[in-house]
Write an enzyme that holds these catalytic residues in place. Structure first.
Site, PDB file in Angstrom:
ATOM      1  N   GLY A 153     -19.925   3.482  23.096  1.00  0.00           N
ATOM      2  CA  GLY A 153     -19.681   4.407  21.992  1.00  0.00           C
ATOM      3  C   GLY A 153     -19.391   3.615  20.736  1.00  0.00           C
ATOM      4  N   GLY A 191     -17.956   5.150  17.651  1.00  0.00           N
ATOM      5  CA  GLY A 191     -17.260   5.994  16.687  1.00  0.00           C
ATOM      6  C   GLY A 191     -16.187   5.232  15.928  1.00  0.00           C
ATOM      7  N   SER A 245       9.988   2.392   5.904  1.00  0.00           N
ATOM      8  CA  SER A 245       8.530   2.334   6.100  1.00  0.00           C
ATOM      9  C   SER A 245       8.004   3.631   6.686  1.00  0.00           C
ATOM     10  CB  SER A 245       8.173   1.191   7.038  1.00  0.00           C
ATOM     11  OG  SER A 245       8.560  -0.021   6.476  1.00  0.00           O
ATOM     12  N   GLU A 292       8.289  -1.279  11.139  1.00  0.00           N
ATOM     13  CA  GLU A 292       7.065  -2.093  11.119  1.00  0.00           C
ATOM     14  C   GLU A 292       7.379  -3.458  10.501  1.00  0.00           C
ATOM     15  OE1 GLU A 292       4.981  -2.829   8.394  1.00  0.00           O
ATOM     16  OE2 GLU A 292       5.783  -1.629   6.772  1.00  0.00           O
ATOM     17  N   CYS A 341       0.830  -1.209   0.000  1.00  0.00           N
ATOM     18  CA  CYS A 341       0.000   0.000   0.000  1.00  0.00           C
ATOM     19  C   CYS A 341       0.868   1.265   0.000  1.00  0.00           C
ATOM     20  CB  CYS A 341      -0.935  -0.008   1.201  1.00  0.00           C
ATOM     21  SG  CYS A 341      -0.075  -0.212   2.752  1.00  0.00           S
ATOM     22  N   ASN A 342       2.111   1.131   0.408  1.00  0.00           N
ATOM     23  CA  ASN A 342       2.971   2.312   0.499  1.00  0.00           C
ATOM     24  C   ASN A 342       4.025   2.412  -0.590  1.00  0.00           C
ATOM     25  OD1 ASN A 342       1.887   3.672   2.652  1.00  0.00           O
ATOM     26  ND2 ASN A 342       3.005   2.458   4.154  1.00  0.00           N
TER      27      ASN A 342
END
Lengths: 454, 352
Positions: free
Chosen positions: A190, A192, A110, A115, A50-51
């Site tokens: 919650g 969210g 990274s 990571e 993805c990077n």
């Protein structure tokens, strides 16, 4: 062989461009096949996450693909204009390309330093190329070394230590309080986005039950659906738990071992006055409370009660920041290790190249000697057809000695163990002077290898 | 010769324990800094392993070569060596088996203190238990020393619990305390070791009662309210609570940890009282703690075993004690009271 690399990463391209050039799943195999089809003498590995999207190529000297050709290939394959790729691409070759790969594999390149996922992705990219027979002796050696050095760096430095997300820090704290989670009850108050992300981490602990509650029940049900929990009141979903009414909060607090709060309430919903009477009903069981809401949902005074472990968003973020600081402090040490590994790797690659070159040179000289020997023998026989075997043997020995003597000095200069020798220069000169072809030597080597394998 | 070897071995064991502790400390610091610790871990395992081997070897050696008869627990020093070796074994087992690498940080100082105590018990406060001529006495000694081992483990776990809890309350990076195990695991360790220790202590107290009331040592009517009995009883009660903390409301968490430490302190105090004061049957006249007559050189150490000690429990040693006229002063009453209680406790506690 030259190692060249094209890289487009989070440092050089926006997420929009990265999305467009990402090569995932079956397309990765297609990309490798396409590269091999276009440049058959190359070895190729395509790394796409993805990077970053990166192409690693090992090709004979002075052969395609060039940097521009790589840009064009990637643009064509992804169906975008070449200028977009060119503007975001970074190109490296030889030891710089290898250094880049090693840095990527160790997580130094990274977005979150150190990571661990990237190492798995590098391994996967290498294995896919290997399955497509696109990895030859050079990239094989380089990628094997990259995986090895990444493991070494991770184990010998603290680059992979610590947690880098709020959720994983919460999991760490929970693991310091509880030994097992299959008998624990988790309550999320919650619904969210933050709650969802953190809850996913906590859900990975596989608690016995996970209850969701929210003032707006519908939102809790939506979150329960995304988390594979059944939405009905009191019902147990596939993950164990479900949605409970907000009026049951006291009951939930009695039942809970882990509480995650992230409501938009402007006043604390769990106060000391509310929680203190529940302690007796809880039989003073330890409780881990994570309050990631701002303003806070849990009165800080609750954290002073016995066997209550209360953490707010600042506490968790402080740990994340500390991890980043620690990892940054380890970068220098890791770079030293990478530098050493690159030197060793490049020496090995050059060693192989020089070996191939020497073999090609010797073969060529012996071939000349053989031709001349045949001619001399032919002259000696005066067309009678009788071959003087003794003379032939003598000449063969003579040629052999002569070739060896001629090669002795150049070979000394080409000794890969000699650190001062400008191997690249000598190798290039020999190639030019004797018209040696790297591809032929490599092909010979491959044939020899195949024979040996048979 | 044998005494010298015992002393040298005990000094070596103490130093080894301390060295292992320093290695464990260095290891913990390196873990906190995220540095590799493989060498330190191996060195620590090696040192603790050496403690186990040397401790067990010394225990066997003393049984076979020093006592020259099959009576492993000849004196308090043997009990301490046994506790030390078993403690090292238990810690190694727990560290290897569970997520409790940090346990050694708390346990190794205890190990060093145990061996140092054994040096004192060998050199300065040595006195043999005498002939163990009944099953009750054997059970009594074994169970009290076994119980002590588990109570030490419970106290070590209690200390670790308090440390981890404090670190959690400071909200520091949780990875720093990861080697110390979770609070739940430590609490379980406290409960389990307390339960095992409680069972053994109960056995020790029951057999002690049988010994003092029914056979070898008779005590007077006031033995049950002496400090020694009261302290032992209090410790027994404390551990009865600790082993049930998970079923109570008021003693969970830090309180259980403090109780496990308090229980050990009570037991040590009981041992201390028993060690400081001689034990005598009530029908004997009270005698001073310290001899009024000058002691021959070397007496009181293991080297003087050949000579009967002046205030031992055996009849031979008692005969040499300087008789003291029965008085009515406070000092005499105190001696009588404590003497009567001391025989309740393990034989080890009767040394002085």
């Amino acid at each position: 062989m030259r190692i060249v690399m094209l890289s487009i990463s989070h440092r050089t391209a926006s997420v929009d461009l990265r999305e467009r050039i990402a090569i995932a799943g079956e397309r990765l195999d297609q990309a490798i096949q396409s590269l091999r089809h276009k440049y058959p003498h190359c070895e190729a590995v395509v790394l796409s996450t993805c990077n970053r999207t990166e192409l690693y190529i090992a090709r004979p000297l002075h052969e395609a693909p060039t940097y521009e050709q790589l840009d064009e290939f990637l643009a064509d394959f992804c169906g975008i204009e070449s200028k977009h790729v060119t503007s975001a691409a970074v190109h490296r070759e030889q030891d710089q390309a290898v250094t880049h790969l090693f840095r990527v594999a160790t997580g130094l390149e990274s977005m979150v330093i150190g990571e661990p996922q990237i190492l798995g992705q590098v391994k996967q990219a290498y294995e896919i190329s290997q399955r497509s027979s696109a990895v030859g002796p050079v990239l094989h050696r380089v990628f094997q070394q990259a995986i090895s050095v990444a493991k070494q760096v991770r184990s010998e430095s603290g680059i992979g230590e610590g947690r880098v997300s709020i959720g994983s820090v919460a999991v760490d704290f929970a693991s310091q309080i509880f030994e097992r989670f299959d008998d624990k009850v988790m309550v999320a108050i919650g619904a969210g986005e933050m709650a969802k992300v953190t809850l996913k981490h906590l859900q990975a602990l596989k608690p016995a039950k996970l209850w969701l509650t929210n003032r707006t029940r519908q939102r809790a049900e939506e979150l329960a659906a995304t988390m594979n929990l059944q939405g009905a009141v009191g019902s147990t979903g596939s993950g164990g738990g479900g949605v409970r009414s907000f009026e049951d909060l006291d009951e939930l607090l009695v039942e809970a071992d882990i509480v995650l709060t992230s409501t938009g309430a402007t006043q604390p919903i769990i106060t000391e006055e509310r929680f203190r009477p529940l302690i007796r009903r809880r039989r003073s069981r330890p409780i881990f409370m994570v309050d990631i809401a701002v303003p806070r949902d849990i009165d800080p005074a609750v954290g002073n009660l016995s066997n209550v472990y209360l953490y707010n968003i600042d506490d968790l973020q402080r740990v994340v920041l500390k991890t980043h600081e620690n990892r940054s402090a380890q970068v220098e040490q890791c770079e030293k290790m990478v530098f050493e590994a690159v030197r060793t790797c490049m020496a090995t690659v050059q060693h192989r190249d020089v070996g191939l070159l020497i073999r090609a040179l010797r073969d060529k000289l012996h071939s000349y000697a053989k031709d001349e020997r045949q001619r001399s023998i032919k002259k000696r026989s005066n067309g009678s057809g009788e071959i003087d075997t003794e003379l032939e043997k003598l000449l063969e020995e003579h040629d052999h000695r002569l070739v060896n003597k001629i090669l002795h000095l150049p070979l000394q200069q080409l000794d890969p163990k000699n650190p001062d020798a400008p191997l690249g220069f000598f190798a290039a000169a020999l190639k030019r002077l004797f018209a040696l072809e790297e591809g032929t030597a490599a092909a010979n080597e491959k044939e020899t290898g195949d024979d040996a394998a048979k | 010769m044998t005494d010298t070897l015992t002393t040298i071995s005990l000094i070596a064991l103490t130093l080894l324990s301390l060295a292992a502790w320093f290695v464990a400390l260095s290891r913990a610091r390196r873990v906190a800094r995220g540095e590799p610790v493989t060498t330190f871990a191996s060195l620590q395992t090696f040192l603790v392993g050496l403690c186990i081997a040397l401790g067990a070897g010394l225990f066997i050696y003393r049984t076979l070569a020093v006592h020259k008869r099959w009576q492993p627990l000849e004196a308090h020093v043997d009990g301490l060596i046994l506790i030390g070796a078993l403690l090292a074994m238990t810690v190694t087992y727990l560290v290897k088996r569970g997520r409790m690498k940090g346990l050694s940080l708390f346990a190794l100082p205890f190990l060093a203190v145990t061996f140092a105590w054994a040096i004192c018990a060998s050199l300065w406060t040595f006195r043999p238990f005498g002939e163990i001529n009944s099953v009750w006495k054997m059970i009594h000694l074994s169970s009290v020393y076994g119980g002590m081992l588990f109570f030490i483990m419970a106290a070590i776990a209690g200390g670790m619990y308090l440390y981890v809890q404090k670190t959690l309350h400071t909200r520091h990076d949780p990875s720093a305390t990861r080697p110390f195990a979770s609070l739940e695991a430590i609490e379980t360790l406290i409960v389990r070791t307390s339960a095992l220790g409680f069972a053994l202590l109960s056995l020790g107290l029951v057999t002690g009662l049988i010994i003092v009331t029914g056979g070898e040592t008779r005590l007077g009517t006031g033995w049950w309210h002496s400090p020694k009995v009261l302290l032992a009883g209090a410790a027994w009660l404390v551990y009865a609570v600790v082993m049930n903390v998970k079923h109570t409301t008021h003693f969970r968490g830090a309180r259980a940890a403090w109780l496990s430490i308090a229980g050990l302190i009570l037991l040590l105090a009981t041992f201390g009282i028993a060690t400081a004061l001689p034990a005598l049957p009530k029908d004997e006249p009270p005698r001073p703690i310290f001899r009024s007559a000058p002691r021959p050189s070397g007496s009181g150490s293991e080297e003087s075993r050949g000579n009967p000690l002046p205030y031992g429990r055996g009849s031979s040693s008692r005969s040499l004690a300087s008789p003291r006229p029965a008085g009515t002063g406070l000092r005499e009453i105190a001696f009588q009271r404590i003497d009567s209680v001391s025989s309740m406790l393990p034989e080890a506690s009767c040394e002085s």
